[in-house]
Motif scaffolding. Structure first.
Motif, PDB file in Angstrom:
ATOM      1  N   VAL A   1       0.880  -1.160   0.000  1.00 15.50           N
ATOM      2  CA  VAL A   1       0.000   0.000   0.000  1.00 15.50           C
ATOM      3  C   VAL A   1       0.922   1.215   0.000  1.00 15.50           C
ATOM      4  O   VAL A   1       1.493   1.582   1.023  1.00 15.50           O
ATOM      5  CB  VAL A   1      -0.937   0.010   1.226  1.00 15.50           C
ATOM      6  CG1 VAL A   1      -1.809   1.264   1.209  1.00 15.50           C
ATOM      7  CG2 VAL A   1      -1.811  -1.232   1.250  1.00 15.50           C
ATOM      8  N   ALA A   2       1.104   1.810  -1.179  1.00 11.25           N
ATOM      9  CA  ALA A   2       2.080   2.891  -1.352  1.00 11.25           C
ATOM     10  C   ALA A   2       1.528   4.184  -0.769  1.00 11.25           C
ATOM     11  O   ALA A   2       0.628   4.796  -1.340  1.00 11.25           O
ATOM     12  CB  ALA A   2       2.420   3.065  -2.829  1.00 11.25           C
ATOM     13  N   ALA A   3       2.086   4.589   0.369  1.00  7.91           N
ATOM     14  CA  ALA A   3       1.569   5.764   1.067  1.00  7.91           C
ATOM     15  C   ALA A   3       2.710   6.589   1.639  1.00  7.91           C
ATOM     16  O   ALA A   3       2.584   7.177   2.714  1.00  7.91           O
ATOM     17  CB  ALA A   3       0.631   5.321   2.199  1.00  7.91           C
ATOM     18  N   GLY A   4       3.829   6.641   0.921  1.00 12.02           N
ATOM     19  CA  GLY A   4       4.984   7.359   1.422  1.00 12.02           C
ATOM     20  C   GLY A   4       5.273   8.629   0.652  1.00 12.02           C
ATOM     21  O   GLY A   4       4.562   8.994  -0.284  1.00 12.02           O
ATOM     22  N   SER A   5       6.360   9.296   1.040  1.00 10.54           N
ATOM     23  CA  SER A   5       6.812  10.467   0.283  1.00 10.54           C
ATOM     24  C   SER A   5       7.534  10.043  -0.984  1.00 10.54           C
ATOM     25  O   SER A   5       7.503  10.737  -1.993  1.00 10.54           O
ATOM     26  CB  SER A   5       7.747  11.312   1.156  1.00 10.54           C
ATOM     27  OG  SER A   5       7.080  11.769   2.308  1.00 10.54           O
ATOM     28  N   GLY A   6       8.224   8.885  -0.918  1.00  8.63           N
ATOM     29  CA  GLY A   6       8.863   8.302  -2.086  1.00  8.63           C
ATOM     30  C   GLY A   6       8.284   6.929  -2.351  1.00  8.63           C
ATOM     31  O   GLY A   6       8.248   6.085  -1.447  1.00  8.63           O
ATOM     32  N   ASN A   7       7.805   6.703  -3.566  1.00  6.58           N
ATOM     33  CA  ASN A   7       7.131   5.446  -3.892  1.00  6.58           C
ATOM     34  C   ASN A   7       7.661   4.869  -5.202  1.00  6.58           C
ATOM     35  O   ASN A   7       6.905   4.432  -6.064  1.00  6.58           O
ATOM     36  CB  ASN A   7       5.613   5.675  -3.991  1.00  6.58           C
ATOM     37  CG  ASN A   7       5.018   6.202  -2.704  1.00  6.58           C
ATOM     38  OD1 ASN A   7       4.831   5.485  -1.732  1.00  6.58           O
ATOM     39  ND2 ASN A   7       4.736   7.500  -2.686  1.00  6.58           N
ATOM     40  N   ASP A   8       8.983   4.863  -5.332  1.00  4.04           N
ATOM     41  CA  ASP A   8       9.603   4.394  -6.561  1.00  4.04           C
ATOM     42  C   ASP A   8       9.282   2.929  -6.838  1.00  4.04           C
ATOM     43  O   ASP A   8       9.032   2.540  -7.983  1.00  4.04           O
ATOM     44  CB  ASP A   8      11.116   4.577  -6.494  1.00  4.04           C
ATOM     45  CG  ASP A   8      11.529   6.043  -6.499  1.00  4.04           C
ATOM     46  OD1 ASP A   8      10.790   6.857  -7.088  1.00  4.04           O
ATOM     47  OD2 ASP A   8      12.583   6.360  -5.934  1.00  4.04           O
ATOM     48  N   ALA A   9       9.303   2.099  -5.807  1.00  2.00           N
ATOM     49  CA  ALA A   9       9.050   0.672  -6.005  1.00  2.00           C
ATOM     50  C   ALA A   9       7.638   0.436  -6.519  1.00  2.00           C
ATOM     51  O   ALA A   9       7.427  -0.318  -7.476  1.00  2.00           O
ATOM     52  CB  ALA A   9       9.279  -0.090  -4.698  1.00  2.00           C
ATOM     53  N   ALA A  10       6.655   1.093  -5.898  1.00  3.63           N
ATOM     54  CA  ALA A  10       5.271   0.917  -6.323  1.00  3.63           C
ATOM     55  C   ALA A  10       5.065   1.387  -7.755  1.00  3.63           C
ATOM     56  O   ALA A  10       4.353   0.744  -8.541  1.00  3.63           O
ATOM     57  CB  ALA A  10       4.332   1.676  -5.377  1.00  3.63           C
TER      58      ALA A  10
ATOM     59  N   PHE B   1      15.181   5.784  -8.651  1.00  2.00           N
ATOM     60  CA  PHE B   1      15.435   5.967  -7.229  1.00  2.00           C
ATOM     61  C   PHE B   1      15.282   7.449  -6.918  1.00  2.00           C
ATOM     62  O   PHE B   1      15.116   8.274  -7.822  1.00  2.00           O
ATOM     63  CB  PHE B   1      16.831   5.459  -6.842  1.00  2.00           C
ATOM     64  CG  PHE B   1      17.965   6.381  -7.202  1.00  2.00           C
ATOM     65  CD1 PHE B   1      18.808   6.873  -6.222  1.00  2.00           C
ATOM     66  CD2 PHE B   1      18.215   6.754  -8.521  1.00  2.00           C
ATOM     67  CE1 PHE B   1      19.874   7.719  -6.533  1.00  2.00           C
ATOM     68  CE2 PHE B   1      19.275   7.593  -8.846  1.00  2.00           C
ATOM     69  CZ  PHE B   1      20.105   8.076  -7.844  1.00  2.00           C
ATOM     70  N   GLY B   2      15.298   7.784  -5.631  1.00  2.00           N
ATOM     71  CA  GLY B   2      15.301   9.189  -5.240  1.00  2.00           C
ATOM     72  C   GLY B   2      14.070   9.957  -5.665  1.00  2.00           C
ATOM     73  O   GLY B   2      14.166  11.139  -5.996  1.00  2.00           O
ATOM     74  N   GLY B   3      12.903   9.320  -5.681  1.00  2.00           N
ATOM     75  CA  GLY B   3      11.684  10.037  -6.037  1.00  2.00           C
ATOM     76  C   GLY B   3      11.515  10.263  -7.523  1.00  2.00           C
ATOM     77  O   GLY B   3      11.051  11.314  -7.942  1.00  2.00           O
ATOM     78  N   GLY B   4      11.907   9.270  -8.340  1.00  2.00           N
ATOM     79  CA  GLY B   4      11.645   9.351  -9.773  1.00  2.00           C
ATOM     80  C   GLY B   4      12.847   9.593 -10.654  1.00  2.00           C
ATOM     81  O   GLY B   4      12.690   9.822 -11.856  1.00  2.00           O
ATOM     82  N   LEU B   5      14.059   9.554 -10.092  1.00  2.00           N
ATOM     83  CA  LEU B   5      15.263   9.726 -10.901  1.00  2.00           C
ATOM     84  C   LEU B   5      15.540   8.433 -11.679  1.00  2.00           C
ATOM     85  O   LEU B   5      15.767   7.382 -11.091  1.00  2.00           O
ATOM     86  CB  LEU B   5      16.458  10.068 -10.016  1.00  2.00           C
ATOM     87  CG  LEU B   5      16.340  11.343  -9.181  1.00  2.00           C
ATOM     88  CD1 LEU B   5      17.546  11.510  -8.277  1.00  2.00           C
ATOM     89  CD2 LEU B   5      16.165  12.557 -10.073  1.00  2.00           C
TER      90      LEU B   5
END
Length: 315
Positions: free
Chosen positions: A86-95, A210-214
């Motif tokens: 359940v992707a509910a974080g500030s960074g969700n690269d894996a999801a 990684f790093g929020g979409g890099l």
């Protein structure tokens, strides 16, 4: 009725994790599942609880960002126990890489139900051995990207920022780390081929971002049985600053100073220091946004090592 262990992170999503975690628990319980809340307040304590109870579960569900996914894969990696996210974080690269909903509890729980009914993706994991960090068990798994150069130094600074959150904190961390940057000295062994060099970026990619979409390795695939080593030659601070925005669309790979090398086994060893003239010491490595220790380390791939409920492997 399935027996589901759930771990929530109350600090995820800029503090909204507690509410989202409660909503996820309620939604899963309302569907008739037998729920065991394995949240214990800290990453390490929750990991230990999940390991203790995993044999009595049909699935483990984590609620939060990439750090929680990283916890989940330590429990489920190379085991039959599937992972729900359940992707509910500030960074969700894996999801995002797995084609899962983000910040949508209802849709995420629906995907978990679909997974329990048979829609399960098998994906590869990176496997880290030899890193000098205390961890309850070894090896250490990662789903997305291991960072060991300037990327790791930026991740280290960004991990301590409480504001801003999300991708913006990596921009702030980049500006903070650039003034102190000196090229690193490293010895690399890739599937038997060995060399030494000075470098700026050292990353091992299983996923693309990684790093929020890099998009450090935009052509990486989560189920191809191969990792990608991404190496950048020594760059000036100005060049790094110009290169950073290109990571968002993957256009950094057009720079001839950056190489991407497919591999199944990668050994990373520090080589020299500033005083020795060979390059600065490597910073502690990060994987999925979590510190995993200092080199020397060996990274291999475990094909099909993780079962993810409801994932679609979006590129």
């Amino acid at each position: 009725m399935s027996r589901i262990g759930v771990i929530t992170n109350p600090t995820a999503g800029s503090g909204r994790g507690a509410r989202w975690g409660a909503e996820a628990l309620t939604a899963l319980s309302a569907s008739g599942h037998q729920i065991r809340d394995l949240s214990r307040g800290t990453w390490a304590a929750s990991y230990e609880a999940a390991m203790e109870h995993r044999r009595g579960l049909d699935a483990l569900v984590v609620v939060g960002g990439d750090g929680m996914v990283h916890l989940g894969i330590q429990v489920c990696g190379e085991r039959k126990l599937p992972l729900g996210i359940v992707a509910a974080g500030s960074g969700n690269d894996a999801a995002e890489s797995l084609g899962l909903p983000i910040h949508d509890i209802e849709a995420s729980v629906r995907r978990i139900h679909e997974g329990l009914s048979g829609i399960v993706a098998r994906i590869d994991l990176g496997v880290i051995t030899g890193a000098t960090v205390d961890f309850p068990s070894k090896p250490r798994y990662f789903i997305a990207v291991l960072s060991a150069g300037i990327d790791a130094a930026i991740a280290a600074y960004g991990s301590n920022l409480t504001f801003p959150r999300g991708p913006l904190k990596y921009k702030v961390a980049t500006l903070r780390e650039l003034p102190r940057f000196k090229p690193y000295g490293v010895r690399v062994k890739v599937d038997g081929n060995e060399w030494t060099q000075r470098c700026t970026l050292v990353a091992v990619a299983n996923g693309t971002v990684f790093g929020g979409g890099l998009k450090v390795s935009p052509d990486s695939v989560l189920n191809d049985g191969v990792l990608e080593l991404v190496l950048a030659e020594p760059l000036s601070r100005r060049s790094i600053l110009k290169l950073f925005p290109k990571l968002y669309d993957g256009s950094h790979l057009a720079d001839e100073r950056i190489r991407v090398i497919p591999a199944t086994k990668i050994e990373i060893t520090p080589f020299g220091d500033v005083e020795g003239g060979q390059g600065a010491a490597l910073p502690p490595a990060f994987a999925d946004g979590e510190q995993v220790g200092r080199a020397p380390m060996t990274v291999t791939v475990a094909p099909g090592a993780l079962r993810v409920l409801g994932a679609t492997l979006a590129k």
